[in-house]
Design a protein around this motif. Sequence first.
Motif, short mmCIF file in Angstrom:
data_model
loop_
_atom_site.label_atom_id
_atom_site.label_comp_id
_atom_site.label_asym_id
_atom_site.label_seq_id
_atom_site.Cartn_x
_atom_site.Cartn_y
_atom_site.Cartn_z
N ASN A 116 5.80 -19.25 17.85
CA ASN A 116 5.41 -18.82 19.19
C ASN A 116 4.77 -17.43 19.18
OD1 ASN A 116 7.66 -17.35 18.64
ND2 ASN A 116 8.80 -17.93 20.46
N ILE A 117 4.44 -16.93 17.99
CA ILE A 117 3.70 -15.67 17.87
C ILE A 117 2.60 -15.85 16.83
CG2 ILE A 117 5.63 -14.17 18.53
CD1 ILE A 117 5.93 -13.48 15.54
N VAL A 118 1.60 -14.99 16.92
CA VAL A 118 0.52 -15.01 15.93
C VAL A 118 0.27 -13.56 15.51
CG1 VAL A 118 -1.33 -14.92 17.66
CG2 VAL A 118 -1.80 -15.83 15.41
N ILE A 119 0.08 -13.35 14.21
CA ILE A 119 -0.22 -12.01 13.70
C ILE A 119 -1.72 -11.80 13.82
CG2 ILE A 119 -0.23 -10.54 11.65
CD1 ILE A 119 2.30 -12.06 10.75
N THR A 120 -2.11 -10.73 14.54
CA THR A 120 -3.54 -10.47 14.78
C THR A 120 -4.07 -9.31 13.96
OG1 THR A 120 -3.00 -9.07 16.68
CG2 THR A 120 -3.44 -11.40 17.12
N GLY A 121 -3.21 -8.57 13.30
CA GLY A 121 -3.67 -7.46 12.47
C GLY A 121 -2.56 -6.90 11.62
N VAL A 122 -2.94 -6.30 10.49
CA VAL A 122 -1.98 -5.70 9.56
C VAL A 122 -2.57 -4.38 9.07
CG1 VAL A 122 -0.78 -5.95 7.36
CG2 VAL A 122 -1.17 -7.96 8.78
N SER A 123 -1.71 -3.36 8.96
CA SER A 123 -2.17 -2.10 8.38
C SER A 123 -1.10 -1.56 7.44
CB SER A 123 -2.48 -1.07 9.47
OG SER A 123 -1.32 -0.75 10.20
N ILE A 124 -1.55 -0.87 6.41
CA ILE A 124 -0.67 -0.24 5.43
C ILE A 124 -1.01 1.24 5.39
CG2 ILE A 124 0.01 -0.14 3.00
CD1 ILE A 124 -0.83 -3.06 2.75
N SER A 125 0.01 2.09 5.44
CA SER A 125 -0.26 3.53 5.34
C SER A 125 0.79 4.17 4.45
CB SER A 125 -0.25 4.17 6.73
OG SER A 125 1.00 4.02 7.34
N PRO A 126 0.41 5.11 3.62
CA PRO A 126 -0.97 5.53 3.39
C PRO A 126 -1.71 4.47 2.58
CG PRO A 126 0.45 6.65 1.82
CD PRO A 126 1.35 5.85 2.74
N ASN A 127 -3.00 4.51 2.67
CA ASN A 127 -3.83 3.57 1.94
C ASN A 127 -4.81 4.35 1.10
OD1 ASN A 127 -5.12 1.34 1.02
ND2 ASN A 127 -6.00 0.72 2.97
N PRO A 128 -4.77 4.33 -0.19
CA PRO A 128 -4.01 3.42 -1.06
C PRO A 128 -2.55 3.85 -1.20
CG PRO A 128 -5.33 4.87 -2.41
CD PRO A 128 -5.67 5.18 -0.98
N VAL A 129 -1.70 2.89 -1.52
CA VAL A 129 -0.28 3.13 -1.75
C VAL A 129 -0.10 3.69 -3.17
CG1 VAL A 129 1.96 1.98 -1.98
CG2 VAL A 129 0.39 1.29 -0.18
N VAL A 130 0.83 4.65 -3.30
CA VAL A 130 1.13 5.26 -4.59
C VAL A 130 2.43 4.65 -5.12
CG1 VAL A 130 1.60 7.41 -5.79
CG2 VAL A 130 0.00 7.39 -3.87
N THR A 131 2.47 4.29 -6.38
CA THR A 131 3.65 3.69 -6.99
C THR A 131 4.87 4.58 -6.82
OG1 THR A 131 2.23 2.67 -8.66
CG2 THR A 131 4.58 2.75 -9.15
N LYS A 132 6.00 3.97 -6.45
CA LYS A 132 7.29 4.63 -6.25
C LYS A 132 7.30 5.60 -5.08
CE LYS A 132 8.82 4.10 -11.00
NZ LYS A 132 9.40 4.72 -12.17
N GLN A 133 6.33 5.51 -4.19
CA GLN A 133 6.31 6.33 -2.98
C GLN A 133 6.57 5.45 -1.76
OE1 GLN A 133 5.88 9.75 -2.88
NE2 GLN A 133 6.08 9.55 -5.11
N THR A 134 6.97 6.07 -0.67
CA THR A 134 7.23 5.35 0.57
C THR A 134 5.92 4.96 1.23
OG1 THR A 134 9.26 6.60 0.88
CG2 THR A 134 8.36 5.50 2.81
N PHE A 135 5.88 3.74 1.76
CA PHE A 135 4.71 3.30 2.53
C PHE A 135 5.19 2.47 3.70
CE2 PHE A 135 5.47 0.10 -0.67
CZ PHE A 135 5.29 -1.10 0.00
N LYS A 136 4.32 2.28 4.67
CA LYS A 136 4.66 1.56 5.89
C LYS A 136 3.68 0.41 6.07
CE LYS A 136 5.58 4.02 9.48
NZ LYS A 136 5.44 4.88 10.67
#
Length: 54
Positions: free
Chosen positions: A4-24
């Motif tokens: 009953n939902i549809v995903i219309t967009g995705v974002s990753i930050s920071p971009n590019p992601v750094v290995t072993k660092q926090t990302f969202k």
Amino acid sequence: MRANIVITGVSISPNPVVTKQTFKIAVDIEDVIYVLGDDNYALADNDGALIRVE
């Protein structure tokens, strides 16, 4: 049960992601509204896919 939902967009930050660092990861979602027939059932097309309101 159908989704009953549809995903219309995705974002990753920071971009590019750094290995072993926090990302969202954030997603944009919207409710799916199906076209209903007289008997309150969702209408389907010839392939059996439910028809959605755009």
